[in-house]
Enzyme design. Structure first.
Site, PDB file in Angstrom:
ATOM      1  N   ASP A  15      -6.600  43.868  13.406  1.00  0.00           N
ATOM      2  CA  ASP A  15      -6.578  43.803  11.947  1.00  0.00           C
ATOM      3  C   ASP A  15      -7.817  43.051  11.442  1.00  0.00           C
ATOM      4  O   ASP A  15      -8.710  42.720  12.228  1.00  0.00           O
ATOM      5  CB  ASP A  15      -5.278  43.158  11.459  1.00  0.00           C
ATOM      6  N   ALA A  16      -7.846  42.749  10.163  1.00  0.00           N
ATOM      7  CA  ALA A  16      -9.003  42.067   9.565  1.00  0.00           C
ATOM      8  C   ALA A  16      -9.207  40.662  10.128  1.00  0.00           C
ATOM      9  O   ALA A  16     -10.322  40.132  10.087  1.00  0.00           O
ATOM     10  CB  ALA A  16      -8.846  42.004   8.045  1.00  0.00           C
TER      11      ALA A  16
END
Length: 138
Positions: A15-16
């Protein structure tokens, strides 16, 4: 006896924040599941596109103990177990290369007739797979 599979965490898995996105742990485990089927002689194309049976997942759970990062090499150890003549579950443990448990997951599967959607007995290919990797056979 369990099946072990080495996997390198991909950028697409994260994810980020740079760690494995929670839902992607199941995708990573599914790669090991497919490899275990191939390892027991199952033709995946015939397994997936079979007019006589389908094997949907009916339950999943996951626990995370340490983060998994892009580029990490992990070992996925899977152990299937027969629940009854229609269902089985797979327990996965994801280890670091120095044997630290990073995550665990469980998937439960059922065999159905694809047309009627009614339960069916496990086909021979799945029984053979269970016999090869199962911790306790039926």
């Amino acid at each position: 006896m369990s099946f072990s599979y080495e996997y390198v965490v991909q950028l697409r898995d994260t994810d980020a924040a740079g760690v494995v996105y929670f839902a992607n742990i199941l995708s990573i485990c599914h790669v090991a599941y497919e490899a275990s089927l191939i390892g027991s002689g199952v033709n995946l194309q015939l397994f997936v596109d079979n007019p006589n049976f389908a094997v949907p997942i009916i339950h999943v759970s996951a626990d995370f103990y340490k983060p998994l990062y892009c580029g990490d090499r992990v070992i996925i150890e899977l152990t299937p177990r027969s629940i009854d003549i229609h269902r089985f579950e797979i327990k996965y443990q994801i280890f670091s290369t120095n044997s630290v448990v990073l995550a665990t997951t469980i998937t439960k599967h059922i065999v159905i007739d694809p047309q009627t959607r009614k339960r069916k007995e496990l086909p021979a290919a799945l029984n053979n797979w269970l016999l090869q990797w199962c911790e306790n056979q039926r």
